[in-house]
Design an enzyme around this catalytic site. Structure first.
Site, PDB file in Angstrom:
ATOM      1  N   ASP A 171       0.843  -1.178   0.000  1.00  0.00           N
ATOM      2  CA  ASP A 171       0.000   0.000   0.000  1.00  0.00           C
ATOM      3  C   ASP A 171       0.892   1.248   0.000  1.00  0.00           C
ATOM      4  O   ASP A 171       1.837   1.351   0.792  1.00  0.00           O
ATOM      5  CB  ASP A 171      -0.890  -0.026   1.243  1.00  0.00           C
ATOM      6  CG  ASP A 171      -1.843   1.130   1.320  1.00  0.00           C
ATOM      7  OD1 ASP A 171      -2.781   1.172   0.514  1.00  0.00           O
ATOM      8  OD2 ASP A 171      -1.651   1.998   2.199  1.00  0.00           O
ATOM      9  N   GLU A 202       1.672   0.204  -4.886  1.00  0.00           N
ATOM     10  CA  GLU A 202       1.176   1.491  -5.368  1.00  0.00           C
ATOM     11  C   GLU A 202       2.353   2.463  -5.412  1.00  0.00           C
ATOM     12  O   GLU A 202       2.854   2.881  -4.372  1.00  0.00           O
ATOM     13  CB  GLU A 202       0.090   2.027  -4.444  1.00  0.00           C
ATOM     14  CG  GLU A 202      -1.179   1.195  -4.449  1.00  0.00           C
ATOM     15  CD  GLU A 202      -2.231   1.783  -3.531  1.00  0.00           C
ATOM     16  OE1 GLU A 202      -3.355   2.026  -3.995  1.00  0.00           O
ATOM     17  OE2 GLU A 202      -1.933   2.001  -2.342  1.00  0.00           O
TER      18      GLU A 202
END
Length: 712
Positions: free
Chosen positions: A315, A345
């Site tokens: 994340d 990400e």
């Protein structure tokens, strides 16, 4: 350390810790076997603005916990009681030959079974639902694995803050299709209900207890998570894990601020005034600091080595240093004895943007690392707008797949180029003929002020059009397709969008239920929206569209725009459309699995093998055509493959001179009598003399030249 005999705090005994001056490590040695007991640390620390305090705090290195993470567990992950039967002997799926071989399916543990009537009530929403081979969810996953799915990616299963591990509630939900009652019922108990995505970490290396059958027993949560992983491995699926090392759920003297209450101000990234940065959403961690990086690396090593996790999804990975991620890659590979694929990400924003504090693990800074980032280029082109549209843009914008008067031909041509960028793996050096008539490297094509192409190798890109964030693909299409689009055609548009990552170079990534026309009743941020808005019906009889207005907290400003859509019964998918999409998606899986041409290993190979046709100023913006040269490629299966995506509601013809006088035939998956989509078989045609292909409306069509043709 304060140790509780048998986990009973009334039987607590305090043991003095000693500091190793060489390493700075504090430790306690016990003179007897305390396996099964629990403990907390008692630490005297100087808290800025508060003074000297004694904190009672759990261990950030805890490998398991009791209910609601009140105490850390003393025990070994090698203890036989933590292992399901067969854990030590069952072979797991082989590591991928290349990252591009991965086809990933993103699943939330609670979503997976909370609404599955075939799962025992006590196991619904729990780890053990994966260990039930007869459940609808596991039957569905096995069918996808047979077709070509390779990996299941689990949303957070580490210990998180937002769900009570004992006594959570599930509200009764009733109301009109476009009414407020459903979200109001969920809002009333959202801090006490059984659902959350789990992006609010407390202990990074301990399993979440709300998914265990007995959260009070630290052994049970370990064993049952391993049971879930083992069951997925038995189904032939590798298991990935979503990790959130970029922030914590709390800081300061908050009861759940494990790191800050141990070493105030160290583990978090501070601004010039000493305040914790919160650009991620929450309290940002400082993974550029040695011990925060070490905690992240040691945690990932534990998951890879002791839980047999096959890959990690990070994340907001762009908030971490590239150097820390490369050190983590080396450590997990060494510990697991195999390559562990890292994806994340790679967004570039916040206080670390553009390398302000270190070289980031972001899209443009990871080239050559082998670590993959999600590419938003084709995602936004397919869906239209950006990830987070609201207000008028929510319904006014159009993507490449949305035919209609609101999308002019020049804008659609620009979007078609970005879809091609995605199909080419967002590779910086790949060259493409563009809508303005020029031929440019993808790095020279603009994407919202950034280079459209940024990756050095195809294995460094994750292609997707939908994940847990934002509106589901079905829901964005509900808002952006012409209102009178029949449901069967909506299913075709869904399949066209899913075909983009499926046929792209790089890692293919899908959100659970996309192939079932999954809806969240237009909720664009369902992280805390309960089982009602997040439910999946694996039988394919129903989906959630028209389940009421989504939560006011994230969607209320748009309720007047959303209500007319939710009130329209023609937008509720029927079982026939869902079944068709599921079967057609499985056919796409078979096509990708059947040829390494969709999974090329290097940018050089992509540049040599992949060609786009019918591009430039005069091209039809609703049609994308590409060929792949398979001669000399191991596992290609064919001498050549031609792929066509027709997003328009009319048939299109395209002439490709290079295909003339070659024996093209429809891909055997699409030519089969039992192929889900009959349009390619019944309507697609190839004229060998002219090299002209006729592509039916709203269709994905694949042609091949067999290796037996004798052409070399």
């Amino acid at each position: 350390a304060c140790v509780h005999a048998g986990g009973d705090a009334s039987q607590a005994r305090v043991h003095a810790a000693t500091r190793d001056d060489a390493s700075g490590v504090w430790q306690v040695e016990l003179d007897d076997n305390r396996s099964g007991d629990t403990y907390v640390w008692l630490v005297d620390v100087l808290v800025p603005g508060v003074g000297l305090v004694r904190n009672r705090v759990t261990d950030p290195y805890a490998t398991s916990l009791d209910t609601d993470a009140r105490h850390a567990w003393i025990g070994s992950l090698d203890d036989a009681r933590t292992k399901p039967a067969g854990w030590g002997t069952l072979a797991r799926p082989a590591a991928p030959a290349a990252a591009t071989d991965m086809v990933v399916y993103e699943v939330h543990v609670r979503d997976f079974s909370a609404a599955d009537a075939d799962v025992a009530p006590a196991h619904r929403g729990k780890y053990l639902a994966f260990a039930d081979p007869g459940s609808r969810g596991m039957r569905h996953l096995r069918a996808l694995a047979t077709a070509g799915l390779t990996d299941v990616h689990l949303l957070p299963v580490f210990d998180f803050a937002s769900v009570p591990e004992r006594g959570c509630v599930t509200p009764a939900v009733v109301g009109a299709a476009d009414g407020e009652a459903q979200q109001a019922a969920i809002e009333a108990v959202h801090d006490r209900d059984c659902f959350n995505w789990g992006y609010d970490p407390v202990h990074y290396t301990a399993p979440e207890g709300s998914y265990a059958s007995d959260a009070a027993d630290p052994v049970v949560r370990v064993r049952e998570l391993r049971s879930a992983i083992q069951a997925l491995h038995e189904a032939g699926l590798r298991v990935g894990m979503d990790v959130v090392y970029n922030h914590t759920s709390a800081a300061g003297q908050h009861a759940r601020a494990v790191l800050d209450r141990l070493v105030p101000g160290y583990y978090h990234r501070l601004d010039a005034d000493g305040r914790i940065e919160r650009s991620t959403c929450c309290e940002n961690t400082a993974t550029e600091h040695a011990m925060m990086a070490r905690l992240m690396i040691d945690s990932a090593v534990t998951w890879a080595r002791d839980y047999r996790i096959d890959s990690f999804r990070f994340d907001l990975m762009g908030h971490q240093p590239r150097a820390a991620m490369e050190a983590l890659q080396a450590a997990v590979d060494r510990a697991a004895g195999r390559h562990i694929v890292l994806i994340g990400e790679g967004w570039n924003f916040g206080e670390v943007a553009d390398g302000a504090r270190f070289v980031q693990a972001s899209q443009r800074s990871l080239g050559g690392s082998g670590i993959a980032t999600f590419s938003d280029r084709a995602r936004d082109a397919v869906r239209g707008g950006t990830c987070c549209d609201s207000a008028d843009a929510l319904v006014a914008r159009r993507g490449w797949i949305h035919d209609g008067p609101a999308l002019d031909s020049s804008e659609r041509a620009r979007l078609a180029d970005l879809v091609r960028v995605g199909l080419a793996g967002s590779l910086a050096d790949y060259r493409l003929g563009t809508a303005d008539g020029t031929v440019r490297a993808l790095a020279q094509i603009d994407y919202a002020g950034q280079p459209a192409g940024y990756a050095a190798q195809p294995g460094e890109v994750v292609n997707y059009v939908e994940n847990h964030d934002n509106l589901t693909l079905y829901d964005i299409n509900a808002l952006r397709l012409p209102r009178d689009t029949p449901m069967a055609e909506r299913a075709r548009v869904q399949l066209l969008a899913l075909a983009v990552p499926m046929l792209s170079q790089g890692i293919a990534y899908f959100h659970a239920g996309g192939e079932l026309l999954r809806s969240k009743s237009l909720d664009r941020n369902s992280f805390d929206s309960g089982d009602w808005f997040n439910r999946i019906d694996w039988s394919g009889r129903t989906h959630a569209f028209g389940s009421g207005l989504p939560r006011a907290a994230d969607n209320g400003v748009d309720w007047p725009r959303l209500q007319p859509f939710l009130a329209d019964p023609s937008l509720v998918a029927d079982a026939a459309a869902i079944d068709w999409t599921r079967a057609a998606f499985a056919d796409l899986l078979r096509i990708r699995a059947g040829s390494t041409l969709f999974r090329l290993r290097s940018a050089v190979e992509v540049g040599h093998r992949l060609r786009f046709h019918a591009t430039g100023r005069d091209a039809d913006p609703g049609l994308i055509a590409a060929t792949l040269d398979g001669r000399g490629v191991d596992g290609a299966g064919f001498d050549a493959i031609a792929c066509f995506l027709n997003a328009g509601p009319e048939e299109h013809e395209v002439t490709i001179a290079a295909t003339r006088d070659r024996p093209w035939r429809l891909h055997p998956v699409q030519a089969a009598a039992d192929a889900a989509d009959a349009r390619p078989r019944e309507q697609a045609r190839f004229d060998r003399s002219s090299g002209t292909f006729r592509i039916p409306p709203r269709s994905v069509v694949v042609y091949v030249v067999d290796t037996a043709s004798g052409e070399r």
